[in-house]
Write an enzyme that holds these catalytic residues in place. Sequence first.
Site, PDB file in Angstrom:
ATOM      1  N   ARG A 240      14.586  30.468 -53.530  1.00 19.59           N
ATOM      2  CA  ARG A 240      13.578  30.348 -54.590  1.00 19.59           C
ATOM      3  C   ARG A 240      13.221  31.738 -55.113  1.00 19.59           C
ATOM      4  O   ARG A 240      12.793  32.595 -54.355  1.00 19.59           O
ATOM      5  CB  ARG A 240      12.318  29.690 -54.028  1.00 19.59           C
ATOM      6  CG  ARG A 240      12.585  28.368 -53.337  1.00 19.59           C
ATOM      7  CD  ARG A 240      12.508  27.202 -54.308  1.00 19.59           C
ATOM      8  NE  ARG A 240      12.559  25.944 -53.604  1.00 19.59           N
ATOM      9  CZ  ARG A 240      13.441  24.976 -53.857  1.00 19.59           C
ATOM     10  NH1 ARG A 240      14.352  25.149 -54.809  1.00 19.59           N
ATOM     11  NH2 ARG A 240      13.432  23.859 -53.170  1.00 19.59           N
TER      12      ARG A 240
ATOM     13  N   CYS B  16      28.861  21.142 -62.821  1.00 20.23           N
ATOM     14  CA  CYS B  16      29.015  21.778 -61.501  1.00 20.23           C
ATOM     15  C   CYS B  16      30.312  22.562 -61.388  1.00 20.23           C
ATOM     16  O   CYS B  16      30.529  23.267 -60.402  1.00 20.23           O
ATOM     17  CB  CYS B  16      28.945  20.723 -60.406  1.00 20.23           C
ATOM     18  SG  CYS B  16      27.448  19.736 -60.501  1.00 20.23           S
TER      19      CYS B  16
END
Lengths: 379, 144
Positions: A17, A80
């Site tokens: 994060r 992806c």
Amino acid sequence: MSEDIYIVGINMIDFGRYQHRTPAQLGAQAALAALDEADITIGDVQAVFSGSNYTTMIGQRVLQQIGQTGVQIINLVNACSTGASAVRMAYTAIKAGEFDTLLCVGVEQMTGLGMLGGATPGSIPTEGILGSATMPAVFGESGVEYMARTGATQGDFAQVAVKNHHHATMNPKAFLRKETPLDMVLEAETIAWPLTKLMCSVNVDGAAAAVVMSGEKVRQRGLMDRAIRIRGSAMASAPWQERDPIMHDVNGPTRLAAQKAYAMAEVEPTDIDLVELHDCFASVELQHYENLALCGEGEGVALIRDGSTELGGRIPVNVSGGLLSKGHPIAATGIANMYEIALHLRGQAGERQVEGARIGMTHVVGLGTSAAVHILEKA
Amino acid sequence: MSTAPDSPRPAFAFIAFDAAGQPHLKAQRCTSCGATYADSERIACGRCGGRANVLEAFTPAREGTLHSAVIVRRGFPGIEVPFVSAVVDLDGGPTLKGTLRNVGLDPADIAPGLRVQVRFDDALGRRDKEGNAYVAHYFEPLSA
Ligand SMILES: [Zn+2]
């Protein structure tokens, strides 16, 4: 036969994060690490292939951070398979003879995005009416199809999560690094049966980069000691199939790309020492064992049950921890998979090293659909 | 297809109303290769590349076989769960995705191979900005 093409620098940032950093900063960090490993500067890079699904013009943003040299930059959005597409583009561009030194970057900032899925344009929300478009539901449906065909159980899918999470305890760059015993995986919150929360990959922020070079340039710069030869590089979209795209087919394109990559590399599945494949959900790893010809039809279940794909097994799969553990920053994933293979081929993977690894395979597949398979070998 | 402003509209392009206002499915079939599509506006076949002249409109069967289904227990914010997301092969094609209702929420209740029928109903009470109602398709077990 034209000359070989190599990866001479490749790196990924620790996935996680990064609320207070920009996508450009994340990409810059990965790009500089790859350049340093290749012992070149941004001034040596002749062109950039970059990709992100949630940030436009990511390549330009990265070069604004590390050096605006004015070179050609082409940004890719290929779900992806975006990161692997960048490497594939670099491979073909060098093969065409116009370039000898290229930079590839894949970046995604996903903190706060929530559960992914196609928001159907229209007058009213269709979720719950048109079934579910969430990724866990879409991949769950593909997994249930596999169960019906092979006899795989929810427990078999859960065992994939147990294996990959265990592998991740040996990978400091992975986001989720804890053991998840079978009971814990099965008793986790059900997102879309048969998939529980611990059988789904996590949205994280991440970036990965690679320097791709012609053989002549690698020799000229004396970089063969770290060079990874790209023996096979292939991509495919979904060939027509009666249910696609109502039910997205991730099997067909993966099979096509794998067949092309094996043929290009002139190797057999039994020559592959380790595989990093697209385990966005635990169930689909078993499907890809078969799609990548690591076993025969219907034998994917046996591979997880007998431990063949664990570290130390016949064909270790996702010893990095896979997307299930590393997290899945969409456009960064393809290059991150290659980074893991490069570590093993160079003997630098630490306690998760696959002993004697000589040839490795990477695979990603994005819905819509685009699959990429690369076969890499230590030079 | 024109509808009075106050009458429900089809939620999807593969649903149409007949003259009496009854909903039905509509689809296209390739007369060259046999591929079927839950669509009515294709101008070519995705399988063989045949052009519009080989595509014909047809009304699919309202019965079919469950190919795959999952029990959705966490959805997008604001969407009521649980519900069953299903992929159904209509007899004679095409494949349709939708919500399977009137079934239990045990995996055994939604096993592939279950025979199902298509029913039309209000789209969960959802309205567009102008307040229009919509009609959607739902799958239900044939025995129900
Ligand atoms: Zn056709």
